[in-house]
Motif scaffolding. Structure first.
Motif, PDB file in Angstrom:
ATOM      1  N   ILE A  12       0.852  -1.191   0.000  1.00 60.55           N
ATOM      2  CA  ILE A  12       0.000   0.000   0.000  1.00 60.55           C
ATOM      3  C   ILE A  12       0.888   1.241   0.000  1.00 60.55           C
ATOM      4  O   ILE A  12       1.613   1.503   0.958  1.00 60.55           O
ATOM      5  CB  ILE A  12      -0.960   0.011   1.204  1.00 60.55           C
ATOM      6  CG1 ILE A  12      -1.916  -1.183   1.121  1.00 60.55           C
ATOM      7  CG2 ILE A  12      -1.737   1.329   1.255  1.00 60.55           C
ATOM      8  CD1 ILE A  12      -2.813  -1.345   2.330  1.00 60.55           C
ATOM      9  N   ILE A  13       0.811   1.987  -1.056  1.00 63.38           N
ATOM     10  CA  ILE A  13       1.634   3.186  -1.210  1.00 63.38           C
ATOM     11  C   ILE A  13       0.867   4.430  -0.768  1.00 63.38           C
ATOM     12  O   ILE A  13       1.416   5.327  -0.151  1.00 63.38           O
ATOM     13  CB  ILE A  13       2.108   3.319  -2.665  1.00 63.38           C
ATOM     14  CG1 ILE A  13       3.018   2.127  -2.997  1.00 63.38           C
ATOM     15  CG2 ILE A  13       2.807   4.653  -2.917  1.00 63.38           C
ATOM     16  CD1 ILE A  13       3.337   1.963  -4.452  1.00 63.38           C
ATOM     17  N   ASP A  14      -0.417   4.484  -1.054  1.00 63.80           N
ATOM     18  CA  ASP A  14      -1.244   5.636  -0.707  1.00 63.80           C
ATOM     19  C   ASP A  14      -1.801   5.445   0.701  1.00 63.80           C
ATOM     20  O   ASP A  14      -2.971   5.122   0.893  1.00 63.80           O
ATOM     21  CB  ASP A  14      -2.353   5.800  -1.737  1.00 63.80           C
ATOM     22  CG  ASP A  14      -3.138   7.084  -1.566  1.00 63.80           C
ATOM     23  OD1 ASP A  14      -2.931   7.807  -0.563  1.00 63.80           O
ATOM     24  OD2 ASP A  14      -3.984   7.366  -2.437  1.00 63.80           O
ATOM     25  N   TYR A  15      -0.954   5.629   1.695  1.00 63.48           N
ATOM     26  CA  TYR A  15      -1.290   5.350   3.087  1.00 63.48           C
ATOM     27  C   TYR A  15      -2.538   6.103   3.546  1.00 63.48           C
ATOM     28  O   TYR A  15      -3.442   5.518   4.137  1.00 63.48           O
ATOM     29  CB  TYR A  15      -0.113   5.691   3.995  1.00 63.48           C
ATOM     30  CG  TYR A  15      -0.428   5.460   5.455  1.00 63.48           C
ATOM     31  CD1 TYR A  15      -0.318   4.195   6.006  1.00 63.48           C
ATOM     32  CD2 TYR A  15      -0.873   6.493   6.266  1.00 63.48           C
ATOM     33  CE1 TYR A  15      -0.635   3.955   7.331  1.00 63.48           C
ATOM     34  CE2 TYR A  15      -1.195   6.270   7.596  1.00 63.48           C
ATOM     35  CZ  TYR A  15      -1.070   5.006   8.129  1.00 63.48           C
ATOM     36  OH  TYR A  15      -1.396   4.778   9.428  1.00 63.48           O
ATOM     37  N   GLU A  16      -2.601   7.394   3.283  1.00 59.17           N
ATOM     38  CA  GLU A  16      -3.701   8.221   3.795  1.00 59.17           C
ATOM     39  C   GLU A  16      -5.054   7.774   3.261  1.00 59.17           C
ATOM     40  O   GLU A  16      -6.031   7.737   3.994  1.00 59.17           O
ATOM     41  CB  GLU A  16      -3.479   9.699   3.436  1.00 59.17           C
ATOM     42  CG  GLU A  16      -2.342  10.346   4.192  1.00 59.17           C
ATOM     43  CD  GLU A  16      -2.600  10.419   5.699  1.00 59.17           C
ATOM     44  OE1 GLU A  16      -3.721  10.749   6.106  1.00 59.17           O
ATOM     45  OE2 GLU A  16      -1.666  10.120   6.458  1.00 59.17           O
ATOM     46  N   ASN A  17      -5.123   7.449   1.985  1.00 61.00           N
ATOM     47  CA  ASN A  17      -6.408   7.139   1.369  1.00 61.00           C
ATOM     48  C   ASN A  17      -6.769   5.661   1.360  1.00 61.00           C
ATOM     49  O   ASN A  17      -7.917   5.315   1.123  1.00 61.00           O
ATOM     50  CB  ASN A  17      -6.449   7.670  -0.061  1.00 61.00           C
ATOM     51  CG  ASN A  17      -6.489   9.177  -0.077  1.00 61.00           C
ATOM     52  OD1 ASN A  17      -7.256   9.782   0.649  1.00 61.00           O
ATOM     53  ND2 ASN A  17      -5.643   9.786  -0.869  1.00 61.00           N
ATOM     54  N   ILE A  18      -5.807   4.793   1.602  1.00 60.53           N
ATOM     55  CA  ILE A  18      -6.122   3.364   1.606  1.00 60.53           C
ATOM     56  C   ILE A  18      -5.904   2.772   2.992  1.00 60.53           C
ATOM     57  O   ILE A  18      -6.847   2.381   3.673  1.00 60.53           O
ATOM     58  CB  ILE A  18      -5.308   2.599   0.535  1.00 60.53           C
ATOM     59  CG1 ILE A  18      -5.692   3.111  -0.864  1.00 60.53           C
ATOM     60  CG2 ILE A  18      -5.551   1.099   0.649  1.00 60.53           C
ATOM     61  CD1 ILE A  18      -4.875   2.517  -1.977  1.00 60.53           C
ATOM     62  N   GLU A  19      -4.665   2.701   3.435  1.00 60.88           N
ATOM     63  CA  GLU A  19      -4.367   2.073   4.728  1.00 60.88           C
ATOM     64  C   GLU A  19      -5.125   2.762   5.867  1.00 60.88           C
ATOM     65  O   GLU A  19      -5.802   2.114   6.655  1.00 60.88           O
ATOM     66  CB  GLU A  19      -2.863   2.095   4.990  1.00 60.88           C
ATOM     67  CG  GLU A  19      -2.459   1.568   6.348  1.00 60.88           C
ATOM     68  CD  GLU A  19      -2.616   0.055   6.491  1.00 60.88           C
ATOM     69  OE1 GLU A  19      -2.745  -0.410   7.631  1.00 60.88           O
ATOM     70  OE2 GLU A  19      -2.610  -0.649   5.470  1.00 60.88           O
ATOM     71  N   LYS A  20      -5.012   4.053   5.949  1.00 61.52           N
ATOM     72  CA  LYS A  20      -5.609   4.780   7.063  1.00 61.52           C
ATOM     73  C   LYS A  20      -7.138   4.706   7.033  1.00 61.52           C
ATOM     74  O   LYS A  20      -7.782   4.548   8.070  1.00 61.52           O
ATOM     75  CB  LYS A  20      -5.153   6.233   7.038  1.00 61.52           C
ATOM     76  CG  LYS A  20      -5.427   6.974   8.323  1.00 61.52           C
ATOM     77  CD  LYS A  20      -4.688   8.282   8.355  1.00 61.52           C
ATOM     78  CE  LYS A  20      -4.861   8.906   9.719  1.00 61.52           C
ATOM     79  NZ  LYS A  20      -4.116  10.144   9.846  1.00 61.52           N
ATOM     80  N   ARG A  21      -7.740   4.791   5.854  1.00 60.95           N
ATOM     81  CA  ARG A  21      -9.202   4.792   5.737  1.00 60.95           C
ATOM     82  C   ARG A  21      -9.829   3.420   5.916  1.00 60.95           C
ATOM     83  O   ARG A  21     -10.926   3.300   6.436  1.00 60.95           O
ATOM     84  CB  ARG A  21      -9.621   5.339   4.370  1.00 60.95           C
ATOM     85  CG  ARG A  21      -9.505   6.838   4.273  1.00 60.95           C
ATOM     86  CD  ARG A  21     -10.047   7.360   2.962  1.00 60.95           C
ATOM     87  NE  ARG A  21     -11.479   7.071   2.850  1.00 60.95           N
ATOM     88  CZ  ARG A  21     -12.101   6.990   1.683  1.00 60.95           C
ATOM     89  NH1 ARG A  21     -11.449   7.125   0.562  1.00 60.95           N
ATOM     90  NH2 ARG A  21     -13.388   6.742   1.644  1.00 60.95           N
TER      91      ARG A  21
END
Length: 166
Positions: A135-144
């Motif tokens: 997961i590269i887009d942490y804010e929009n994928i991992e965090k959400r």
């Protein structure tokens, strides 16, 4: 139904929920999904669906050879979609509670939901566990979607063998 029309109907309904049904041996379960993709992979029409490891459906689909996606008409099936999407087959007989009925698919073992308008029948050709380090887009994928729960998805690639409306 034309292929483009079927894809458009699926994409329109996905954000409201569609039924993913899996049969493994004598057990069947349906859950609601809001994420899926349809495209060409390996020279085949493929639908990808994602199922969290914690879901009852995962216990069935991990050893199944097929799944179906039945696309309901949201305006007439809001209650059924809500129930199937929020209650677990571990705790409820979802078909008894909603009145939804199953019928044999034409090309795969997993059944379809009779009351839905459109059906995709898919043979599982590949599955892959989600690797959280990818997961590269942490804010929009991992965090959400995953932060703190460590409940990732298995991604299932199903060759679309049949698409039809009822």
């Amino acid at each position: 139904m034309e292929t483009k029309e079927a894809f458009d109907l699926l994409n329109k309904q996905l954000s409201k929920g569609v039924f993913l049904t899996v049969k493994n041996k004598d057990k069947v379960n349906t859950m609601v999904i809001g994420w899926a993709t349809v495209g060409r992979v390996w020279g085949k029409d493929i639908m990808t669906v994602m199922v969290r490891f914690s879901r009852n459906t995962y216990d069935l689909i991990k050893n199944a050879d097929s799944f179906t996606v039945s696309v309901p008409e949201y305006d007439t099936m809001k209650k059924e979609i809500a129930f199937m999407g929020t209650k677990s087959g571990r705790d409820f007989d979802k078909y008894k509670e909603t009145g939804l009925t199953l019928s044999d698919a034409q090309s795969v073992e997993s059944p379809v939901i009779n009351e839905a308008k459109l059906h995709y029948e898919c043979k599982i050709v590949y599955k892959q566990s989600m690797d959280p380090t990818g997961i590269i887009d942490y804010e929009n994928i991992e965090k959400r979607f995953y932060e703190g729960n460590n409940d990732y998805h298995m991604i299932f690639y199903g060759e679309i063998l049949n698409v039809y409306d009822k």
